[in-house]
Design a protein around this motif. Structure first.
Motif, mmCIF file in Angstrom:
data_model
loop_
_atom_site.group_PDB
_atom_site.id
_atom_site.type_symbol
_atom_site.label_atom_id
_atom_site.label_comp_id
_atom_site.label_asym_id
_atom_site.label_seq_id
_atom_site.Cartn_x
_atom_site.Cartn_y
_atom_site.Cartn_z
ATOM 1 N N THR A 52 12.879 -7.994 -6.672
ATOM 2 C CA THR A 52 12.717 -7.661 -8.094
ATOM 3 C C THR A 52 11.282 -7.929 -8.553
ATOM 4 O O THR A 52 10.743 -7.176 -9.355
ATOM 5 N N GLY A 53 10.711 -8.998 -8.029
ATOM 6 C CA GLY A 53 9.330 -9.319 -8.377
ATOM 7 C C GLY A 53 8.353 -8.277 -7.881
ATOM 8 O O GLY A 53 7.188 -8.259 -8.267
ATOM 9 N N THR A 54 8.849 -7.413 -7.017
ATOM 10 C CA THR A 54 8.016 -6.336 -6.500
ATOM 11 C C THR A 54 8.182 -5.056 -7.311
ATOM 12 O O THR A 54 7.199 -4.451 -7.737
ATOM 13 N N ILE A 55 9.436 -4.665 -7.534
ATOM 14 C CA ILE A 55 9.623 -3.331 -8.102
ATOM 15 C C ILE A 55 9.508 -3.266 -9.630
ATOM 16 O O ILE A 55 8.993 -2.285 -10.153
ATOM 17 N N TYR A 56 9.959 -4.283 -10.352
ATOM 18 C CA TYR A 56 9.900 -4.164 -11.801
ATOM 19 C C TYR A 56 8.473 -4.046 -12.323
ATOM 20 O O TYR A 56 8.190 -3.177 -13.143
ATOM 21 N N PRO A 57 7.577 -4.880 -11.869
ATOM 22 C CA PRO A 57 6.186 -4.663 -12.286
ATOM 23 C C PRO A 57 5.651 -3.309 -11.830
ATOM 24 O O PRO A 57 4.893 -2.662 -12.555
ATOM 25 N N ALA A 58 6.056 -2.875 -10.652
ATOM 26 C CA ALA A 58 5.568 -1.596 -10.118
ATOM 27 C C ALA A 58 6.079 -0.426 -10.958
ATOM 28 O O ALA A 58 5.326 0.509 -11.257
ATOM 29 N N LEU A 59 7.349 -0.484 -11.332
ATOM 30 C CA LEU A 59 7.919 0.581 -12.160
ATOM 31 C C LEU A 59 7.215 0.649 -13.509
ATOM 32 O O LEU A 59 6.916 1.736 -14.021
ATOM 33 N N GLY B 14 0.790 -1.220 0.000
ATOM 34 C CA GLY B 14 0.000 0.000 0.000
ATOM 35 C C GLY B 14 0.824 1.273 0.000
ATOM 36 O O GLY B 14 0.271 2.357 -0.175
ATOM 37 N N HIS B 15 2.140 1.143 0.204
ATOM 38 C CA HIS B 15 2.984 2.335 0.270
ATOM 39 C C HIS B 15 4.136 2.282 -0.717
ATOM 40 O O HIS B 15 4.980 3.178 -0.746
ATOM 41 N N LEU B 16 4.141 1.229 -1.524
ATOM 42 C CA LEU B 16 5.254 1.002 -2.445
ATOM 43 C C LEU B 16 5.456 2.142 -3.428
ATOM 44 O O LEU B 16 6.580 2.623 -3.624
ATOM 45 N N ASP B 17 4.383 2.578 -4.053
ATOM 46 C CA ASP B 17 4.487 3.614 -5.075
ATOM 47 C C ASP B 17 5.152 4.870 -4.523
ATOM 48 O O ASP B 17 6.007 5.473 -5.176
ATOM 49 N N GLY B 18 4.756 5.249 -3.338
ATOM 50 C CA GLY B 18 5.353 6.418 -2.705
ATOM 51 C C GLY B 18 6.853 6.268 -2.512
ATOM 52 O O GLY B 18 7.617 7.201 -2.745
ATOM 53 N N LEU B 19 7.257 5.066 -2.100
ATOM 54 C CA LEU B 19 8.686 4.821 -1.899
ATOM 55 C C LEU B 19 9.457 4.977 -3.197
ATOM 56 O O LEU B 19 10.518 5.610 -3.239
ATOM 57 N N GLY C 243 16.731 12.438 -8.493
ATOM 58 C CA GLY C 243 17.418 12.140 -9.736
ATOM 59 C C GLY C 243 17.105 10.742 -10.229
ATOM 60 O O GLY C 243 16.628 9.907 -9.463
ATOM 61 N N PRO C 244 17.325 10.474 -11.520
ATOM 62 C CA PRO C 244 16.997 9.188 -12.128
ATOM 63 C C PRO C 244 17.825 8.047 -11.528
ATOM 64 O O PRO C 244 18.965 8.257 -11.112
ATOM 65 N N LEU C 245 17.211 6.891 -11.484
ATOM 66 C CA LEU C 245 17.884 5.668 -11.038
ATOM 67 C C LEU C 245 17.339 4.500 -11.842
ATOM 68 O O LEU C 245 16.210 4.546 -12.317
ATOM 69 N N HIS C 246 18.113 3.451 -11.957
ATOM 70 C CA HIS C 246 17.588 2.229 -12.567
ATOM 71 C C HIS C 246 17.123 1.292 -11.461
ATOM 72 O O HIS C 246 17.421 1.503 -10.281
ATOM 73 N N GLY C 247 16.381 0.272 -11.854
ATOM 74 C CA GLY C 247 15.715 -0.607 -10.900
ATOM 75 C C GLY C 247 16.594 -1.150 -9.793
ATOM 76 O O GLY C 247 16.251 -1.044 -8.606
ATOM 77 N N TYR C 248 17.705 -1.698 -10.186
ATOM 78 C CA TYR C 248 18.602 -2.299 -9.199
ATOM 79 C C TYR C 248 19.074 -1.256 -8.189
ATOM 80 O O TYR C 248 19.171 -1.527 -6.990
ATOM 81 N N ALA C 249 19.362 -0.068 -8.677
ATOM 82 C CA ALA C 249 19.827 1.007 -7.803
ATOM 83 C C ALA C 249 18.705 1.500 -6.886
ATOM 84 O O ALA C 249 18.966 1.954 -5.766
ATOM 85 N N ILE C 250 17.482 1.386 -7.344
ATOM 86 C CA ILE C 250 16.340 1.775 -6.511
ATOM 87 C C ILE C 250 16.250 0.866 -5.288
ATOM 88 O O ILE C 250 16.013 1.321 -4.169
ATOM 89 N N ILE C 251 16.461 -0.429 -5.518
ATOM 90 C CA ILE C 251 16.423 -1.383 -4.409
ATOM 91 C C ILE C 251 17.454 -1.015 -3.349
ATOM 92 O O ILE C 251 17.141 -0.947 -2.152
ATOM 93 N N THR C 252 18.677 -0.745 -3.777
ATOM 94 C CA THR C 252 19.725 -0.422 -2.801
ATOM 95 C C THR C 252 19.475 0.942 -2.155
ATOM 96 O O THR C 252 19.776 1.136 -0.980
ATOM 97 N N ALA C 253 18.906 1.868 -2.916
ATOM 98 C CA ALA C 253 18.608 3.188 -2.357
ATOM 99 C C ALA C 253 17.559 3.091 -1.247
ATOM 100 O O ALA C 253 17.688 3.731 -0.202
ATOM 101 N N VAL C 254 16.537 2.267 -1.482
ATOM 102 C CA VAL C 254 15.501 2.087 -0.460
ATOM 103 C C VAL C 254 16.091 1.399 0.769
ATOM 104 O O VAL C 254 15.799 1.780 1.905
ATOM 105 N N GLN C 255 16.935 0.424 0.541
ATOM 106 C CA GLN C 255 17.607 -0.251 1.654
ATOM 107 C C GLN C 255 18.398 0.741 2.489
ATOM 108 O O GLN C 255 18.278 0.787 3.713
ATOM 109 N N ARG C 256 19.206 1.541 1.814
ATOM 110 C CA ARG C 256 20.085 2.472 2.515
ATOM 111 C C ARG C 256 19.290 3.516 3.283
ATOM 112 O O ARG C 256 19.527 3.765 4.465
ATOM 113 N N ARG C 257 18.290 4.090 2.613
ATOM 114 C CA ARG C 257 17.534 5.164 3.258
ATOM 115 C C ARG C 257 16.665 4.680 4.403
ATOM 116 O O ARG C 257 16.292 5.464 5.274
#
Lengths: 111, 111
Positions: free
Chosen positions: A44-51, A8-13, A21-35
DNA sequence: CGGTTATATGTTGGCTGCCAATATGTAGCA
DNA sequence: TGCTACATATTGGCAGCCAACATATAACCG
């Protein structure tokens, strides 16, 4: 953190990490982890379809980048995306206020 | 508020409204409504199975009350329930911190 | 008295949305 | 030549809440 806590909050993340700034999928995963300090671990099964969905909805746009043989898809916010992000942030505040007021009622609050 | 916004946080809400004293199911619904300022509207199909589950787990205990012909089931927190509530509150804080730090990063925070 | 609303508890089926598992390929390093 | 990191993508499954339905008493109103 429970696996599907972001429900329910994925899109916002996703929109939020792309705000700076722009990021590619893999970098988005690590960015969310870090932040999130390691608390949120998207798959990946979560973010690629979402993107893809967010791009279809016009909130994101993407470009393929090629570094030699390497292909990566760079996502960036559109104008709609920025508006959508603001909306999601407002939703988040309303959500936390609602749950929070039940979970931790103000001692002097509503009886 | 979206219908299934409470997903993943329902148990905490139920335990929280029972913290100040026993309530029956119908009263729990109105209590959650009131304390959330009308934002949260739980359905019977949501709370009755949940209350049963929480009792099976030992977090709640119930007694049947009879006012004339009327039957209502009064739920109260057990000791485990109080401990469970504290846990849920800690989970909630961790959850909001995690999502919040991605959604609204501190301007001077992690790069 | 007849109708409507509020009070009160419960079950069943269905859907949303994220995850786990799987698949595929490049690049670097030992 | 094998392992790990980087990178993208699809499919099936299922947890968990809701919508709809079922049932019954009590209060109020005309």
């Amino acid at each position: 953190m429970k696996a599907d806590a972001v429900r329910g909050h994925l899109d916002g993340l996703l929109l939020a990490v792309l705000e700076q700034g722009p990021l590619h999928g893999y970098a988005i995963i690590t960015a969310v982890q870090r932040r999130s300090g390691g608390a949120l671990d998207l798959r990946t099964g979560t973010i690629y379809p979402a993107l893809n969905r967010l791009e279809r909805q016009g909130l994101l746009a993407s470009d393929w980048e090629s570094t030699g043989e390497r292909r990566r898809r760079s996502y960036r916010l559109t104008e709609s995306g920025r508006a959508g992000l603001a909306e999601r942030r407002a939703d988040w505040r309303a959500f936390t206020a609602a749950i929070g007021s039940v979970l931790d009622p103000a001692p002097g609050g509503a009886t």
